[in-house]
Write a protein that holds these residues in place. Structure first.
Motif, short mmCIF file in Angstrom:
data_model
loop_
_atom_site.label_atom_id
_atom_site.label_comp_id
_atom_site.label_asym_id
_atom_site.label_seq_id
_atom_site.Cartn_x
_atom_site.Cartn_y
_atom_site.Cartn_z
N ILE A 57 0.91 -0.61 0.10
CA ILE A 57 0.06 -0.01 -0.19
C ILE A 57 0.77 1.35 -0.15
O ILE A 57 0.54 2.19 -0.90
CB ILE A 57 -1.09 -0.17 1.25
N LEU A 58 1.76 1.03 0.75
CA LEU A 58 2.19 2.33 1.10
C LEU A 58 3.42 3.07 -0.56
O LEU A 58 3.49 3.76 -1.02
CB LEU A 58 3.93 2.31 2.23
N MET A 59 4.29 1.61 -0.86
CA MET A 59 4.90 1.85 -2.18
C MET A 59 3.77 2.69 -3.38
O MET A 59 4.06 3.37 -4.24
CB MET A 59 5.36 0.36 -2.44
N ILE A 60 2.64 1.83 -3.61
CA ILE A 60 1.48 2.63 -4.00
C ILE A 60 1.35 3.70 -4.09
O ILE A 60 1.20 4.51 -5.06
CB ILE A 60 -0.41 1.41 -4.16
N ILE A 61 1.73 4.06 -2.84
CA ILE A 61 0.62 5.65 -2.07
C ILE A 61 2.47 6.50 -3.01
O ILE A 61 1.69 7.64 -3.25
CB ILE A 61 1.06 5.72 -0.52
N VAL A 62 3.49 6.31 -2.38
CA VAL A 62 3.81 7.35 -2.84
C VAL A 62 4.54 7.61 -4.55
O VAL A 62 5.55 7.96 -4.77
CB VAL A 62 6.05 6.92 -2.10
N GLY A 63 4.09 6.19 -4.95
CA GLY A 63 4.27 6.14 -6.38
C GLY A 63 5.11 5.11 -7.30
O GLY A 63 5.63 4.94 -8.20
N GLU A 64 6.03 4.39 -6.40
CA GLU A 64 6.81 3.60 -6.43
C GLU A 64 6.74 2.12 -7.22
O GLU A 64 7.06 1.21 -7.77
CB GLU A 64 7.46 3.24 -5.45
N HIS A 65 5.14 1.91 -6.71
CA HIS A 65 4.68 0.28 -7.50
C HIS A 65 3.31 1.18 -8.59
O HIS A 65 2.51 1.67 -7.80
CB HIS A 65 4.98 -0.27 -6.56
N VAL A 66 3.16 0.06 -9.44
CA VAL A 66 1.81 -0.10 -10.64
C VAL A 66 1.51 -0.93 -9.84
O VAL A 66 1.58 -2.03 -9.74
CB VAL A 66 1.89 0.57 -11.75
N PHE A 67 -0.21 -0.58 -8.75
CA PHE A 67 -0.87 -2.13 -8.82
C PHE A 67 -0.91 -2.83 -9.75
O PHE A 67 -1.47 -2.44 -11.17
CB PHE A 67 -2.31 -1.78 -8.03
N SER A 68 -1.52 -3.92 -9.57
CA SER A 68 -1.87 -5.24 -10.78
C SER A 68 -1.88 -6.07 -9.52
O SER A 68 -1.71 -6.84 -8.66
CB SER A 68 -0.21 -5.75 -11.53
N LEU A 69 -3.88 -6.87 -10.23
CA LEU A 69 -4.47 -7.95 -9.48
C LEU A 69 -3.86 -8.78 -9.54
O LEU A 69 -3.75 -9.67 -8.17
CB LEU A 69 -5.67 -7.42 -9.26
N ARG A 70 -3.57 -9.33 -10.47
CA ARG A 70 -3.03 -9.77 -10.95
C ARG A 70 -1.66 -10.39 -9.66
O ARG A 70 -1.47 -11.86 -9.19
CB ARG A 70 -2.64 -11.07 -12.41
N LYS A 71 -0.83 -9.99 -10.24
CA LYS A 71 0.36 -10.39 -9.63
C LYS A 71 0.62 -9.87 -7.95
O LYS A 71 0.72 -10.22 -6.70
CB LYS A 71 1.29 -9.39 -9.93
N ASP A 72 -0.30 -8.53 -7.43
CA ASP A 72 0.01 -8.79 -6.06
C ASP A 72 -1.25 -8.91 -4.79
O ASP A 72 -1.20 -8.84 -3.78
CB ASP A 72 -0.49 -6.86 -5.64
N ILE A 73 -2.11 -9.47 -5.42
CA ILE A 73 -2.85 -10.04 -4.82
C ILE A 73 -2.50 -11.99 -3.83
O ILE A 73 -2.41 -12.11 -3.06
CB ILE A 73 -4.34 -10.74 -5.25
N LEU A 74 -0.44 -11.58 -4.65
CA LEU A 74 0.07 -12.51 -3.41
C LEU A 74 0.76 -12.46 -1.92
O LEU A 74 0.83 -13.15 -1.54
CB LEU A 74 1.15 -13.30 -4.52
N TYR A 75 0.50 -11.15 -2.17
CA TYR A 75 0.23 -9.83 -0.88
C TYR A 75 0.10 -10.17 0.56
O TYR A 75 0.63 -10.31 1.11
CB TYR A 75 1.55 -8.55 -1.42
N LEU A 76 -0.93 -11.02 -0.10
CA LEU A 76 -2.37 -11.33 0.59
C LEU A 76 -1.28 -12.80 1.55
O LEU A 76 -2.12 -13.35 2.61
CB LEU A 76 -3.22 -11.06 0.25
N PHE A 77 -0.92 -13.55 0.63
CA PHE A 77 -0.44 -14.86 1.25
C PHE A 77 1.33 -14.75 1.35
O PHE A 77 1.68 -15.53 0.81
CB PHE A 77 -0.76 -15.94 0.73
N PRO A 78 2.26 -14.01 1.64
CA PRO A 78 3.77 -13.83 1.72
C PRO A 78 4.54 -15.15 1.84
O PRO A 78 5.33 -15.01 2.01
CB PRO A 78 3.19 -12.58 2.18
N VAL A 79 3.47 -16.14 3.04
CA VAL A 79 4.70 -17.01 3.25
C VAL A 79 4.23 -18.06 2.50
O VAL A 79 5.42 -18.87 2.18
CB VAL A 79 3.34 -17.21 3.97
N ILE A 80 3.13 -18.36 2.23
CA ILE A 80 3.11 -19.29 0.64
C ILE A 80 3.58 -18.97 -0.60
O ILE A 80 4.06 -19.96 -1.42
CB ILE A 80 1.30 -20.41 1.23
N ALA A 81 3.46 -17.50 -1.00
CA ALA A 81 4.01 -16.85 -1.62
C ALA A 81 5.30 -16.70 -2.16
O ALA A 81 6.06 -16.39 -2.98
CB ALA A 81 3.34 -15.81 -2.00
N LYS A 82 6.42 -17.30 -0.90
CA LYS A 82 7.42 -16.96 -0.69
C LYS A 82 7.82 -15.14 -1.06
O LYS A 82 9.53 -15.70 -1.91
CB LYS A 82 7.80 -17.80 -1.52
#
Length: 309
Positions: free
Chosen positions: A61-86
């Motif tokens: 969320i912070l990186m999206i707010i500061v403009g360092e990252h462009v949101f992508s649902l397909r890729k960024d949904i994995l941040y909800l499951f950081p352990v299994i997504a490694k």
């Protein structure tokens, strides 16, 4: 964030010389886990997962707010499951080690000393000596994970348990252990520099956690601390208890480069300023992460209490 500067510069040599002294941390941590033993606790694992997920999503969320990252649902949904997504390789592998710990503990308890020793020796040959030779001769190891996988963690865990039960280094002094740590780390750095100059590019394979240099240096440093009579230092233990969350916060896949390159400009440091950054920046970064985690713990503990978890 900083790769030691351009090939042949002062920072290049500083990077190759100093990094071996610090890259033993992961192996030492797993040795400590084996020494004290992991008692599988699903509640603690779940709370650790909560912490990792919280910072994984917060960092996104912070990186999206500061403009360092462009949101992508397909890729960024994995941040909800950081352990299994490694998203954090260490956390994922450590979770696996925790889940395997009952079997490893059972094996250590039932195996005879000689058989356990042979198992560890076989592991050292297959997963440390062979990979080290592989880096030298440029061939792929049996487990090509550079020591970042569950096999190395299990081996380190077994070594930690073996040391705790049988104390094979009881006649090795603290001074000798520390000397071995420095010699191995220094040798690793020298090998890196020589190979880099011979090949004409930065050769960093010896930094891998499964090389004989890093493995022995980590073991020696671990043995050194087992020899110390440190007593009960509550402040040290309290600060150390935050080490995992500090790792989670600052090593976030998106936050790391933003923090060190965009904000702190570490990638631009050269020579003595690079050395100063290495030894001085960890203190404010660690302190800042501790404050953030303290606030998170206060809030989440109240939530757990309300939900009676």
């Amino acid at each position: 964030a900083h790769q030691g500067g351009d090939f042949g510069t002062d920072s290049f040599f500083i990077h190759l010389s100093l990094r071996p002294f610090f890259c033993v941390a992961v192996n030492a941590f797993v040795l400590i886990s084996g020494y004290f033993g992991i008692k599988l606790n699903s509640r603690k694992l779940w709370k650790m997962n909560d912490m990792v997920t919280f910072y994984s999503v917060l960092g996104l969320i912070l990186m999206i707010i500061v403009g360092e990252h462009v949101f992508s649902l397909r890729k960024d949904i994995l941040y909800l499951f950081p352990v299994i997504a490694k998203k954090y390789w260490f956390i994922t592998v450590y979770f696996a080690l925790c889940l395997l710990s009952p079997a490893l503990n059972f094996y250590v308890e039932k195996a005879e000393k000689r058989f356990l020793g042979k198992t560890i020796l076989t592991g050292l040959v297959l997963f440390v000596i062979v990979p080290t030779i592989g880096f030298l001769l440029n061939y792929e190891s049996i487990v090509p994970d550079a020591g970042y996988g569950i096999m190395s963690f299990c081996l380190l865990y077994l070594i930690g348990r073996y040391i705790r039960i049988y104390d094979p280094f009881q006649n090795v002094s603290a001074g000798k252990s520390l000397l071995i740590y420095f010699v191995c780390s220094l040798t690793c750095g020298l090998f890196q520099i020589v190979y880099s100059l011979m090949l004409g590019f930065s050769f960093t394979s010896f930094y891998s956690y499964n090389t004989i240099f890093v493995f022995i240096a980590a073991l020696a440093l671990f043995v050194f601390f087992t020899k110390l009579q440190m007593g009960n230092y509550r402040i040290i233990n309290y600060i150390a208890s935050y080490s995992l969350c500090v790792y989670i916060i600052h090593i976030h896949p998106l936050v790391f480069r933003y923090l060190f390159n965009t904000l702190l400009h570490v990638d631009q440091y050269q020579g003595l300023s690079y050395v100063a950054a290495i030894f001085l920046l960890p203190f404010p970064i660690y302190a800042g992460c501790v404050v953030v985690e303290f606030i998170r713990k206060v809030i989440t503990n109240r939530i757990y209490k309300m939900l009676q978890l």
